[in-house]
Design a protein around this motif. Sequence first.
Motif, short mmCIF file in Angstrom:
data_model
loop_
_atom_site.label_atom_id
_atom_site.label_comp_id
_atom_site.label_asym_id
_atom_site.label_seq_id
_atom_site.Cartn_x
_atom_site.Cartn_y
_atom_site.Cartn_z
N ALA A 33 24.24 3.95 6.97
CA ALA A 33 24.84 2.97 6.07
C ALA A 33 24.65 3.41 4.63
CB ALA A 33 24.20 1.61 6.27
N THR A 34 25.44 2.79 3.74
CA THR A 34 25.23 2.90 2.30
C THR A 34 24.75 1.53 1.84
OG1 THR A 34 26.96 4.57 2.07
CG2 THR A 34 26.33 3.38 0.08
N LEU A 35 23.54 1.51 1.29
CA LEU A 35 22.87 0.26 0.93
C LEU A 35 22.12 0.42 -0.37
CD1 LEU A 35 21.01 -0.09 4.35
CD2 LEU A 35 22.93 -1.51 3.66
N PRO A 36 21.73 -0.69 -0.99
CA PRO A 36 20.78 -0.57 -2.10
C PRO A 36 19.46 -0.02 -1.55
CG PRO A 36 21.79 -2.74 -2.09
CD PRO A 36 22.18 -2.06 -0.81
N LEU A 37 18.74 0.74 -2.35
CA LEU A 37 17.49 1.35 -1.92
C LEU A 37 16.55 0.32 -1.32
CD1 LEU A 37 15.60 3.77 -1.69
CD2 LEU A 37 14.96 3.41 -4.08
N ARG A 38 16.47 -0.85 -1.94
CA ARG A 38 15.60 -1.94 -1.45
C ARG A 38 15.92 -2.26 0.02
NH1 ARG A 38 13.33 -5.81 -4.49
NH2 ARG A 38 14.55 -5.19 -6.29
N GLU A 39 17.19 -2.34 0.36
CA GLU A 39 17.59 -2.67 1.73
C GLU A 39 17.41 -1.49 2.67
OE1 GLU A 39 21.41 -4.67 2.02
OE2 GLU A 39 21.04 -5.62 0.08
N ALA A 40 17.64 -0.28 2.19
CA ALA A 40 17.49 0.91 3.04
C ALA A 40 16.05 1.06 3.51
CB ALA A 40 17.94 2.16 2.29
N VAL A 41 15.08 0.86 2.61
CA VAL A 41 13.68 0.99 3.04
C VAL A 41 13.31 -0.15 3.99
CG1 VAL A 41 12.94 2.34 1.05
CG2 VAL A 41 12.72 -0.14 0.96
N ALA A 42 13.90 -1.33 3.80
CA ALA A 42 13.63 -2.46 4.71
C ALA A 42 14.17 -2.16 6.11
CB ALA A 42 14.24 -3.74 4.16
N VAL A 43 15.34 -1.54 6.20
CA VAL A 43 15.89 -1.18 7.51
C VAL A 43 14.92 -0.26 8.24
CG1 VAL A 43 17.70 0.16 8.67
CG2 VAL A 43 18.32 -1.53 6.94
N VAL A 45 11.65 0.28 7.78
CA VAL A 45 10.33 -0.30 8.08
C VAL A 45 10.43 -1.51 9.01
CG1 VAL A 45 8.31 -1.40 7.05
CG2 VAL A 45 9.33 0.59 5.95
N GLU A 46 11.42 -2.38 8.81
CA GLU A 46 11.51 -3.60 9.60
C GLU A 46 12.34 -3.44 10.87
OE1 GLU A 46 13.05 -6.64 7.02
OE2 GLU A 46 11.33 -6.54 5.67
N GLU A 47 13.57 -2.99 10.71
CA GLU A 47 14.49 -2.96 11.85
C GLU A 47 14.21 -1.82 12.81
OE1 GLU A 47 18.61 -3.52 10.86
OE2 GLU A 47 18.09 -4.88 9.23
N TRP A 48 13.64 -0.73 12.30
CA TRP A 48 13.35 0.42 13.17
C TRP A 48 11.88 0.43 13.59
CZ3 TRP A 48 16.21 5.02 10.37
CH2 TRP A 48 17.58 4.76 10.31
N ALA A 49 11.17 -0.69 13.41
CA ALA A 49 9.73 -0.75 13.64
C ALA A 49 9.33 -0.32 15.05
CB ALA A 49 9.22 -2.16 13.37
N GLU A 72 5.88 7.93 4.86
CA GLU A 72 4.85 7.41 3.93
C GLU A 72 5.49 6.92 2.64
OE1 GLU A 72 1.36 7.03 3.61
OE2 GLU A 72 1.42 7.26 5.78
N GLU A 73 6.38 7.74 2.08
CA GLU A 73 7.03 7.37 0.82
C GLU A 73 7.94 6.16 1.02
OE1 GLU A 73 9.26 9.46 -2.95
OE2 GLU A 73 9.21 10.55 -1.06
N ILE A 74 8.65 6.12 2.14
CA ILE A 74 9.52 4.98 2.44
C ILE A 74 8.68 3.71 2.58
CG2 ILE A 74 11.06 3.96 4.18
CD1 ILE A 74 12.12 6.85 4.65
N ARG A 75 7.56 3.80 3.26
CA ARG A 75 6.69 2.64 3.44
C ARG A 75 6.11 2.17 2.11
NH1 ARG A 75 2.52 4.01 7.52
NH2 ARG A 75 1.36 4.64 5.70
N ASP A 76 5.73 3.12 1.24
CA ASP A 76 5.23 2.75 -0.09
C ASP A 76 6.32 2.07 -0.93
OD1 ASP A 76 2.75 3.79 0.56
OD2 ASP A 76 3.05 5.66 -0.55
N LEU A 77 7.54 2.59 -0.85
CA LEU A 77 8.66 1.97 -1.57
C LEU A 77 8.94 0.56 -1.03
CD1 LEU A 77 11.16 4.89 -2.04
CD2 LEU A 77 10.17 3.50 -3.83
N TYR A 78 8.81 0.40 0.27
CA TYR A 78 9.00 -0.91 0.89
C TYR A 78 8.00 -1.92 0.32
CZ TYR A 78 9.02 -4.54 4.48
OH TYR A 78 9.08 -5.74 5.13
N ALA A 79 6.75 -1.50 0.20
CA ALA A 79 5.71 -2.38 -0.35
C ALA A 79 6.04 -2.75 -1.80
CB ALA A 79 4.35 -1.71 -0.27
N LYS A 80 6.52 -1.78 -2.57
CA LYS A 80 6.90 -2.06 -3.96
C LYS A 80 8.11 -3.00 -4.00
CE LYS A 80 5.23 2.20 -6.05
NZ LYS A 80 4.00 1.62 -6.54
N ALA A 81 9.07 -2.81 -3.11
CA ALA A 81 10.27 -3.66 -3.07
C ALA A 81 9.91 -5.09 -2.69
CB ALA A 81 11.29 -3.10 -2.08
#
Length: 87
Positions: A33-43, A45-49, A72-81
């Motif tokens: 998908a093409t998404l805002p970075l905030r949503e991409a990291v959520a996908v 971490v959350e949806e692919w858990a 690791e970087e995606i998970r850190d960005l998720y926490a920041k988001a």
Amino acid sequence: MIAAYDLDEMVDLLALNRPLHGPAGRGMTGKVATLPLREAVAVVVEEWADDKFRQLSAVIVRPSGPAIRGFEEIRDLYAKAEAAPAS
């Protein structure tokens, strides 16, 4: 160290395909998908858990800089988001 990212930047979320027998399927990526970075990291971490392979195979391609390839970087960005207010 994580650089400052624009969490609203539009990015492409890619997933590496599962390895197949033989060389034909190795290294293939598919755009999810093409998404805002905030949503991409959520996908990732959350949806692919429940799919660790998919989490580890996530690649976020952004126009403003290098791709984000590590979970690791995606998970850190998720926490920041999660901590940052949505704009």
